[in-house]
Design a protein around this motif. Structure first.
Motif, PDB file in Angstrom:
ATOM      1  N   ALA A 116      23.944 -25.114  -7.579  1.00 59.51           N
ATOM      2  CA  ALA A 116      22.609 -24.977  -8.166  1.00 59.51           C
ATOM      3  C   ALA A 116      22.294 -23.500  -8.266  1.00 59.51           C
ATOM      4  CB  ALA A 116      21.560 -25.692  -7.319  1.00 59.51           C
ATOM      5  N   ALA A 117      21.404 -23.168  -9.192  1.00 67.69           N
ATOM      6  CA  ALA A 117      21.105 -21.764  -9.447  1.00 67.69           C
ATOM      7  C   ALA A 117      19.663 -21.594  -9.887  1.00 67.69           C
ATOM      8  CB  ALA A 117      22.044 -21.206 -10.511  1.00 67.69           C
ATOM      9  N   TYR A 118      19.178 -20.372  -9.696  1.00 69.71           N
ATOM     10  CA  TYR A 118      17.903 -19.936 -10.260  1.00 69.71           C
ATOM     11  C   TYR A 118      18.243 -18.891 -11.317  1.00 69.71           C
ATOM     12  CZ  TYR A 118      15.975 -22.093  -6.053  1.00 69.71           C
ATOM     13  OH  TYR A 118      15.657 -22.977  -5.049  1.00 69.71           O
ATOM     14  N   GLY A 119      18.216 -19.315 -12.570  1.00 65.91           N
ATOM     15  CA  GLY A 119      18.658 -18.409 -13.625  1.00 65.91           C
ATOM     16  C   GLY A 119      20.130 -18.094 -13.466  1.00 65.91           C
ATOM     17  N   LYS A 120      20.465 -16.812 -13.379  1.00 62.95           N
ATOM     18  CA  LYS A 120      21.855 -16.393 -13.235  1.00 62.95           C
ATOM     19  C   LYS A 120      22.289 -16.280 -11.775  1.00 62.95           C
ATOM     20  CE  LYS A 120      22.000 -13.816 -17.594  1.00 62.95           C
ATOM     21  NZ  LYS A 120      22.267 -12.506 -18.230  1.00 62.95           N
ATOM     22  N   ILE A 121      21.347 -16.508 -10.854  1.00 65.76           N
ATOM     23  CA  ILE A 121      21.658 -16.375  -9.431  1.00 65.76           C
ATOM     24  C   ILE A 121      22.080 -17.729  -8.882  1.00 65.76           C
ATOM     25  CG2 ILE A 121      20.770 -15.734  -7.165  1.00 65.76           C
ATOM     26  CD1 ILE A 121      18.759 -13.926  -8.593  1.00 65.76           C
ATOM     27  N   GLU A 122      23.346 -17.833  -8.498  1.00 66.92           N
ATOM     28  CA  GLU A 122      23.866 -19.086  -7.960  1.00 66.92           C
ATOM     29  C   GLU A 122      23.523 -19.174  -6.485  1.00 66.92           C
ATOM     30  OE1 GLU A 122      27.772 -21.772  -8.724  1.00 66.92           O
ATOM     31  OE2 GLU A 122      28.153 -19.747  -7.984  1.00 66.92           O
ATOM     32  N   ALA A 123      22.713 -20.164  -6.124  1.00 65.04           N
ATOM     33  CA  ALA A 123      22.261 -20.322  -4.739  1.00 65.04           C
ATOM     34  C   ALA A 123      23.150 -21.264  -3.946  1.00 65.04           C
ATOM     35  CB  ALA A 123      20.817 -20.828  -4.715  1.00 65.04           C
ATOM     36  N   LEU A 124      23.694 -22.281  -4.599  1.00 60.70           N
ATOM     37  CA  LEU A 124      24.622 -23.215  -3.968  1.00 60.70           C
ATOM     38  C   LEU A 124      25.945 -23.120  -4.710  1.00 60.70           C
ATOM     39  CD1 LEU A 124      22.332 -26.375  -3.570  1.00 60.70           C
ATOM     40  CD2 LEU A 124      22.676 -24.502  -1.949  1.00 60.70           C
ATOM     41  N   LYS A 125      27.048 -22.971  -3.955  1.00 60.53           N
ATOM     42  CA  LYS A 125      28.329 -22.627  -4.567  1.00 60.53           C
ATOM     43  C   LYS A 125      29.413 -23.669  -4.304  1.00 60.53           C
ATOM     44  CE  LYS A 125      27.083 -17.775  -3.950  1.00 60.53           C
ATOM     45  NZ  LYS A 125      27.416 -16.479  -3.324  1.00 60.53           N
ATOM     46  N   GLY A 126      28.980 -24.911  -4.166  1.00 60.47           N
ATOM     47  CA  GLY A 126      29.938 -25.982  -3.906  1.00 60.47           C
ATOM     48  C   GLY A 126      29.759 -26.548  -2.516  1.00 60.47           C
ATOM     49  N   VAL A 127      28.584 -27.115  -2.254  1.00 61.02           N
ATOM     50  CA  VAL A 127      28.212 -27.579  -0.913  1.00 61.02           C
ATOM     51  C   VAL A 127      28.630 -29.033  -0.716  1.00 61.02           C
ATOM     52  CG1 VAL A 127      26.261 -28.083   0.613  1.00 61.02           C
ATOM     53  CG2 VAL A 127      26.304 -25.951  -0.699  1.00 61.02           C
ATOM     54  N   ASP A 128      29.184 -29.300   0.461  1.00 64.76           N
ATOM     55  CA  ASP A 128      29.549 -30.665   0.861  1.00 64.76           C
ATOM     56  C   ASP A 128      28.920 -30.963   2.218  1.00 64.76           C
ATOM     57  OD1 ASP A 128      31.932 -31.616  -1.061  1.00 64.76           O
ATOM     58  OD2 ASP A 128      32.236 -29.492  -0.602  1.00 64.76           O
ATOM     59  N   ILE A 129      28.083 -31.988   2.273  1.00 64.87           N
ATOM     60  CA  ILE A 129      27.567 -32.475   3.555  1.00 64.87           C
ATOM     61  C   ILE A 129      27.466 -33.995   3.505  1.00 64.87           C
ATOM     62  CG2 ILE A 129      26.205 -30.357   3.945  1.00 64.87           C
ATOM     63  CD1 ILE A 129      23.682 -32.108   3.487  1.00 64.87           C
ATOM     64  N   GLU A 130      27.464 -34.610   4.684  1.00 62.83           N
ATOM     65  CA  GLU A 130      27.239 -36.043   4.809  1.00 62.83           C
ATOM     66  C   GLU A 130      26.236 -36.293   5.923  1.00 62.83           C
ATOM     67  OE1 GLU A 130      30.831 -38.147   5.537  1.00 62.83           O
ATOM     68  OE2 GLU A 130      31.605 -37.889   3.493  1.00 62.83           O
ATOM     69  N   ILE A 131      25.391 -37.298   5.727  1.00 61.77           N
ATOM     70  CA  ILE A 131      24.449 -37.727   6.758  1.00 61.77           C
ATOM     71  C   ILE A 131      24.545 -39.235   6.873  1.00 61.77           C
ATOM     72  CG2 ILE A 131      22.046 -37.757   7.515  1.00 61.77           C
ATOM     73  CD1 ILE A 131      21.549 -35.314   5.751  1.00 61.77           C
ATOM     74  N   ASN A 132      24.870 -39.713   8.065  1.00 60.93           N
ATOM     75  CA  ASN A 132      24.945 -41.150   8.304  1.00 60.93           C
ATOM     76  C   ASN A 132      23.576 -41.696   8.691  1.00 60.93           C
ATOM     77  OD1 ASN A 132      27.838 -41.351   7.952  1.00 60.93           O
ATOM     78  ND2 ASN A 132      28.015 -40.297   9.923  1.00 60.93           N
ATOM     79  N   ALA A 133      23.354 -42.958   8.404  1.00 62.52           N
ATOM     80  CA  ALA A 133      22.095 -43.596   8.774  1.00 62.52           C
ATOM     81  C   ALA A 133      21.879 -43.490  10.282  1.00 62.52           C
ATOM     82  CB  ALA A 133      22.093 -45.053   8.341  1.00 62.52           C
ATOM     83  N   GLY A 134      20.681 -43.110  10.672  1.00 55.61           N
ATOM     84  CA  GLY A 134      20.341 -43.014  12.084  1.00 55.61           C
ATOM     85  C   GLY A 134      20.633 -41.681  12.720  1.00 55.61           C
ATOM     86  N   GLU A 135      21.133 -40.723  11.956  1.00 51.69           N
ATOM     87  CA  GLU A 135      21.441 -39.408  12.500  1.00 51.69           C
ATOM     88  C   GLU A 135      20.295 -38.421  12.299  1.00 51.69           C
ATOM     89  OE1 GLU A 135      26.025 -38.147  12.415  1.00 51.69           O
ATOM     90  OE2 GLU A 135      25.150 -38.265  10.413  1.00 51.69           O
ATOM     91  N   ASP A 137       9.401 -33.146  19.582  1.00 51.94           N
ATOM     92  CA  ASP A 137       9.300 -34.419  20.305  1.00 51.94           C
ATOM     93  C   ASP A 137       9.001 -35.566  19.344  1.00 51.94           C
ATOM     94  OD1 ASP A 137       9.848 -33.228  22.740  1.00 51.94           O
ATOM     95  OD2 ASP A 137       7.753 -33.136  23.382  1.00 51.94           O
ATOM     96  N   ALA A 138       8.139 -35.311  18.358  1.00 54.01           N
ATOM     97  CA  ALA A 138       7.808 -36.348  17.380  1.00 54.01           C
ATOM     98  C   ALA A 138       9.032 -36.719  16.545  1.00 54.01           C
ATOM     99  CB  ALA A 138       6.673 -35.873  16.473  1.00 54.01           C
ATOM    100  N   ILE A 139       9.826 -35.722  16.161  1.00 56.17           N
ATOM    101  CA  ILE A 139      11.043 -35.996  15.386  1.00 56.17           C
ATOM    102  C   ILE A 139      12.008 -36.839  16.215  1.00 56.17           C
ATOM    103  CG2 ILE A 139      13.045 -34.933  14.267  1.00 56.17           C
ATOM    104  CD1 ILE A 139      11.193 -32.438  13.804  1.00 56.17           C
ATOM    105  N   ARG A 140      12.161 -36.484  17.482  1.00 64.61           N
ATOM    106  CA  ARG A 140      13.047 -37.243  18.368  1.00 64.61           C
ATOM    107  C   ARG A 140      12.561 -38.688  18.517  1.00 64.61           C
ATOM    108  NH1 ARG A 140      12.785 -33.942  22.077  1.00 64.61           N
ATOM    109  NH2 ARG A 140      14.713 -32.782  21.720  1.00 64.61           N
ATOM    110  N   THR A 141      11.266 -38.860  18.656  1.00 62.14           N
ATOM    111  CA  THR A 141      10.695 -40.199  18.778  1.00 62.14           C
ATOM    112  C   THR A 141      10.953 -41.029  17.529  1.00 62.14           C
ATOM    113  OG1 THR A 141       8.967 -39.477  20.314  1.00 62.14           O
ATOM    114  CG2 THR A 141       8.542 -41.495  19.069  1.00 62.14           C
ATOM    115  N   LEU A 142      10.745 -40.439  16.360  1.00 65.24           N
ATOM    116  CA  LEU A 142      10.980 -41.153  15.108  1.00 65.24           C
ATOM    117  C   LEU A 142      12.428 -41.603  14.993  1.00 65.24           C
ATOM    118  CD1 LEU A 142       8.924 -38.828  12.758  1.00 65.24           C
ATOM    119  CD2 LEU A 142       8.489 -41.266  13.093  1.00 65.24           C
ATOM    120  N   ASN A 143      13.339 -40.770  15.431  1.00 63.79           N
ATOM    121  CA  ASN A 143      14.753 -41.115  15.358  1.00 63.79           C
ATOM    122  C   ASN A 143      15.116 -42.185  16.382  1.00 63.79           C
ATOM    123  OD1 ASN A 143      17.686 -40.149  16.662  1.00 63.79           O
ATOM    124  ND2 ASN A 143      17.679 -40.399  14.444  1.00 63.79           N
ATOM    125  N   ARG A 144      14.666 -42.026  17.620  1.00 65.63           N
ATOM    126  CA  ARG A 144      15.075 -42.947  18.678  1.00 65.63           C
ATOM    127  C   ARG A 144      14.382 -44.298  18.585  1.00 65.63           C
ATOM    128  NH1 ARG A 144      15.310 -38.961  24.041  1.00 65.63           N
ATOM    129  NH2 ARG A 144      17.183 -37.805  23.404  1.00 65.63           N
TER     130      ARG A 144
END
Length: 248
Positions: free
Chosen positions: A17-36, A184-191
């Protein structure tokens, strides 16, 4: 944490992804599993917020693929992404300062097709997490303290009943005690609710202690990945983000 599913809830493949000619993301790979809880750390300008915003549809990806629950959502408009129950609490909170707490929360519910019963249950959940918001229910958002505004921004996102909650710098500018309440709230929402969370956070120590897994981003690329505990022990992580002070 829930057992990792065979198909990640969110998968990002070769994202650019880019803003005009400035490339901000250059080939990103991530995964997030449910519950993480997954933390994304890196220096200011590394592309962390851009990644989160691109997942949410703005800016549009130039190439690569974003999959949610096994479906390609690359190029899907932001309002349709919200209906898939992906919610974002953006950096800087971006609440509506002239609207009341109740009206701000209502805006979150309006992002998806919620029944009245679901709206009522959502409010009950938000107020259980952040009792201060119930006390301020009729108060204008712009008159809240910084910590209360952050609670409101997260509460607004929760009102859409998300399956994936994306939090961008939730502790930025907050006193340590208030920041701990947010974590703490984020942890509670996850757990308790099994909510899946992607968190971009300038406090790498807190973020990696909270997270099941983490990624390190440098100049628009993912350079390291591992469990939160593993990354906390990496000498290069300690030198760059922990021992030398907090960096975004």
């Amino acid at each position: 944490m829930s057992a990792a599913a065979s198909t990640p809830l969110l998968a990002v493949r070769g994202l650019r992804a880019a803003y005009g000619k400035i490339e901000a993301l250059k080939g990103v790979d991530i995964e997030i599993n449910a519950g993480e809880i997954v933390a994304l750390i890196g220096a200011n300008g590394a592309g962390k917020s851009t990644l989160m915003m691109t997942i949410f549809g703005k800016p549009r990806a130039r190439s690569g693929r974003i999959e949610f629950d096994g479906h390609d959502i690359t190029g899907v408009p932001t309002h349709d992404i919200a209906r898939l129950r992906i919610a974002q609490s953006p950096e800087g909170r971006r609440i509506f300062p002239r609207m009341s707490v109740a009206e701000n929360l209502q805006m979150g519910a309006d992002a998806t097709d919620c029944s009245e019963a679901e709206r009522a249950a959502g409010l009950e959940r938000v107020f259980a997490l952040f009792p201060r918001l119930k006390e301020r229910i009729a108060q204008r958002g712009g008159t809240l303290s910084g910590g209360e505004q952050q609670m409101l921004a997260i509460g607004r996102a929760l009102m859409s009943r998300p399956r994936l909650l994306m939090l961008d710098e939730p502790s930025l500018g907050l006193a340590p005690l208030i920041a701990r309440q947010i974590f703490d709230a984020i942890r509670t929402l996850n757990r308790q609710d099994g909510l899946t969370v992607l968190i971009v956070e300038q406090n790498a120590n807190h973020a990696l202690k909270l997270a099941h897994r983490g990624y390190v981003m440098v100049n628009g690329l993912i350079t390291l990945a591992g469990t939160g505990a593993e990354l906390l022990q990496r000498p290069e992580i300690r030198a760059a983000y922990l021992e030398g002070g907090r960096r975004g």
